[in-house]
Design a protein around this motif. Structure first.
Motif, PDB file in Angstrom:
ATOM      1  N   TRP A   1       0.837  -1.202   0.000  1.00  0.00           N
ATOM      2  CA  TRP A   1       0.000   0.000   0.000  1.00  0.00           C
ATOM      3  C   TRP A   1       0.871   1.252   0.000  1.00  0.00           C
ATOM      4  O   TRP A   1       0.921   1.995   0.997  1.00  0.00           O
ATOM      5  CB  TRP A   1      -0.916  -0.009   1.230  1.00  0.00           C
ATOM      6  CG  TRP A   1      -2.013  -1.016   1.128  1.00  0.00           C
ATOM      7  CD1 TRP A   1      -3.296  -0.792   0.726  1.00  0.00           C
ATOM      8  CD2 TRP A   1      -1.935  -2.413   1.418  1.00  0.00           C
ATOM      9  NE1 TRP A   1      -4.010  -1.961   0.745  1.00  0.00           N
ATOM     10  CE2 TRP A   1      -3.190  -2.980   1.162  1.00  0.00           C
ATOM     11  CE3 TRP A   1      -0.901  -3.256   1.852  1.00  0.00           C
ATOM     12  CZ2 TRP A   1      -3.462  -4.328   1.334  1.00  0.00           C
ATOM     13  CZ3 TRP A   1      -1.170  -4.606   2.026  1.00  0.00           C
ATOM     14  CH2 TRP A   1      -2.435  -5.135   1.767  1.00  0.00           C
TER      15      TRP A   1
ATOM     16  N   GLU B   1       0.381   4.064  -1.299  1.00  0.00           N
ATOM     17  CA  GLU B   1      -0.422   5.276  -1.181  1.00  0.00           C
ATOM     18  C   GLU B   1      -0.662   5.692   0.269  1.00  0.00           C
ATOM     19  O   GLU B   1      -1.101   6.818   0.533  1.00  0.00           O
ATOM     20  CB  GLU B   1      -1.765   5.097  -1.905  1.00  0.00           C
ATOM     21  CG  GLU B   1      -2.717   4.107  -1.272  1.00  0.00           C
ATOM     22  CD  GLU B   1      -2.505   2.639  -1.659  1.00  0.00           C
ATOM     23  OE1 GLU B   1      -3.395   1.838  -1.344  1.00  0.00           O
ATOM     24  OE2 GLU B   1      -1.459   2.302  -2.250  1.00  0.00           O
ATOM     25  N   LEU B   2      -0.331   4.825   1.232  1.00  0.00           N
ATOM     26  CA  LEU B   2      -0.578   5.132   2.647  1.00  0.00           C
ATOM     27  C   LEU B   2       0.617   5.759   3.365  1.00  0.00           C
ATOM     28  O   LEU B   2       0.487   6.176   4.515  1.00  0.00           O
ATOM     29  CB  LEU B   2      -1.032   3.875   3.384  1.00  0.00           C
ATOM     30  CG  LEU B   2      -2.363   3.289   2.892  1.00  0.00           C
ATOM     31  CD1 LEU B   2      -2.703   2.030   3.658  1.00  0.00           C
ATOM     32  CD2 LEU B   2      -3.481   4.317   2.997  1.00  0.00           C
TER      33      LEU B   2
ATOM     34  N   GLU C   1       0.274   8.876   5.815  1.00  0.00           N
ATOM     35  CA  GLU C   1      -1.035   8.866   6.484  1.00  0.00           C
ATOM     36  C   GLU C   1      -0.872   8.567   7.976  1.00  0.00           C
ATOM     37  O   GLU C   1       0.150   8.032   8.404  1.00  0.00           O
ATOM     38  CB  GLU C   1      -1.926   7.768   5.888  1.00  0.00           C
ATOM     39  CG  GLU C   1      -2.343   7.986   4.466  1.00  0.00           C
ATOM     40  CD  GLU C   1      -3.593   8.843   4.352  1.00  0.00           C
ATOM     41  OE1 GLU C   1      -4.363   8.949   5.328  1.00  0.00           O
ATOM     42  OE2 GLU C   1      -3.785   9.414   3.274  1.00  0.00           O
ATOM     43  N   ASP C   2      -1.902   8.844   8.739  1.00  0.00           N
ATOM     44  CA  ASP C   2      -1.951   8.438  10.137  1.00  0.00           C
ATOM     45  C   ASP C   2      -1.963   6.907  10.184  1.00  0.00           C
ATOM     46  O   ASP C   2      -2.687   6.259   9.407  1.00  0.00           O
ATOM     47  CB  ASP C   2      -3.217   8.998  10.789  1.00  0.00           C
ATOM     48  CG  ASP C   2      -3.378   8.512  12.214  1.00  0.00           C
ATOM     49  OD1 ASP C   2      -2.683   9.039  13.103  1.00  0.00           O
ATOM     50  OD2 ASP C   2      -4.186   7.578  12.424  1.00  0.00           O
ATOM     51  N   GLY C   3      -1.167   6.303  11.053  1.00  0.00           N
ATOM     52  CA  GLY C   3      -1.043   4.853  11.124  1.00  0.00           C
ATOM     53  C   GLY C   3      -2.338   4.130  11.424  1.00  0.00           C
ATOM     54  O   GLY C   3      -2.644   3.098  10.825  1.00  0.00           O
TER      55      GLY C   3
ATOM     56  N   ALA D   1      -4.431   4.248   8.330  1.00  0.00           N
ATOM     57  CA  ALA D   1      -3.851   3.358   7.327  1.00  0.00           C
ATOM     58  C   ALA D   1      -4.179   1.906   7.642  1.00  0.00           C
ATOM     59  O   ALA D   1      -4.576   1.137   6.750  1.00  0.00           O
ATOM     60  CB  ALA D   1      -2.339   3.560   7.256  1.00  0.00           C
TER      61      ALA D   1
ATOM     62  N   LYS E   1      -7.750   1.161   6.759  1.00  0.00           N
ATOM     63  CA  LYS E   1      -7.935   1.064   5.305  1.00  0.00           C
ATOM     64  C   LYS E   1      -7.451  -0.279   4.785  1.00  0.00           C
ATOM     65  O   LYS E   1      -8.100  -0.904   3.946  1.00  0.00           O
ATOM     66  CB  LYS E   1      -7.193   2.197   4.589  1.00  0.00           C
ATOM     67  CG  LYS E   1      -7.847   3.543   4.742  1.00  0.00           C
ATOM     68  CD  LYS E   1      -7.048   4.622   4.015  1.00  0.00           C
ATOM     69  CE  LYS E   1      -7.662   5.986   4.204  1.00  0.00           C
ATOM     70  NZ  LYS E   1      -6.870   7.058   3.555  1.00  0.00           N
ATOM     71  N   ILE E   2      -6.294  -0.725   5.271  1.00  0.00           N
ATOM     72  CA  ILE E   2      -5.745  -2.008   4.833  1.00  0.00           C
ATOM     73  C   ILE E   2      -6.698  -3.140   5.197  1.00  0.00           C
ATOM     74  O   ILE E   2      -7.031  -3.982   4.358  1.00  0.00           O
ATOM     75  CB  ILE E   2      -4.353  -2.242   5.453  1.00  0.00           C
ATOM     76  CG1 ILE E   2      -3.345  -1.258   4.858  1.00  0.00           C
ATOM     77  CG2 ILE E   2      -3.893  -3.684   5.238  1.00  0.00           C
ATOM     78  CD1 ILE E   2      -2.045  -1.164   5.620  1.00  0.00           C
TER      79      ILE E   2
ATOM     80  N   VAL F   1       2.677  -2.009   9.612  1.00  0.00           N
ATOM     81  CA  VAL F   1       2.535  -0.593   9.293  1.00  0.00           C
ATOM     82  C   VAL F   1       3.549   0.154  10.147  1.00  0.00           C
ATOM     83  O   VAL F   1       3.369   0.313  11.354  1.00  0.00           O
ATOM     84  CB  VAL F   1       1.092  -0.098   9.572  1.00  0.00           C
ATOM     85  CG1 VAL F   1       0.955   1.376   9.203  1.00  0.00           C
ATOM     86  CG2 VAL F   1       0.063  -0.954   8.825  1.00  0.00           C
TER      87      VAL F   1
ATOM     88  N   VAL G   1       2.714   6.942   9.030  1.00  0.00           N
ATOM     89  CA  VAL G   1       3.301   5.835   8.274  1.00  0.00           C
ATOM     90  C   VAL G   1       4.554   6.320   7.557  1.00  0.00           C
ATOM     91  O   VAL G   1       4.528   7.308   6.825  1.00  0.00           O
ATOM     92  CB  VAL G   1       2.293   5.263   7.254  1.00  0.00           C
ATOM     93  CG1 VAL G   1       2.911   4.133   6.443  1.00  0.00           C
ATOM     94  CG2 VAL G   1       1.030   4.788   7.959  1.00  0.00           C
TER      95      VAL G   1
END
Length: 90
Positions: free
Chosen positions: A31, A33-34, A37-39, A42, A45-46, A75, A83
């Motif tokens: 991923w 694209e993450l 991002e905030d862990g 993220a 989302k995963i 992550v 991240v």
């Protein structure tokens, strides 16, 4: 909701191990694209995108095991919970 994982073995997986994870673990395996991002966001989302995996927040610098697990995504986050590396199955 998300746990951190700490163990006592080596550092992150080599490029060859990443390719092996992609070959043995079906579906999406990373991923990019993450990053940034905030862990917690993220990880959610995963797990939403790939429900058969458990996303684990790992603080930068943590020593981890290198075994391949198709149901795990590490992550990597900094001290602010952001991240810092591409989350990957393994």
């Amino acid at each position: 909701m998300y746990q951190t994982e700490t163990t006592e073995t080596d550092e992150s997986a080599s490029e060859g191990e990443r390719r092996m994870a992609s070959a043995y673990c079906p579906g999406k395996s990373s991923w990019p694209e993450l990053v940034g991002e905030d862990g917690e966001v993220a990880a959610a989302k995963i797990e939403q995108e790939k429900p058969d995996v458990h996303a684990i927040l790992i603080p930068e610098g943590t020593i981890i095991t290198q075994e391949l697990r198709c149901n795990r995504v590490r992550v990597w986050v900094d001290e602010n919970g952001v991240v810092t590396a591409v989350p990957r199955v393994g």
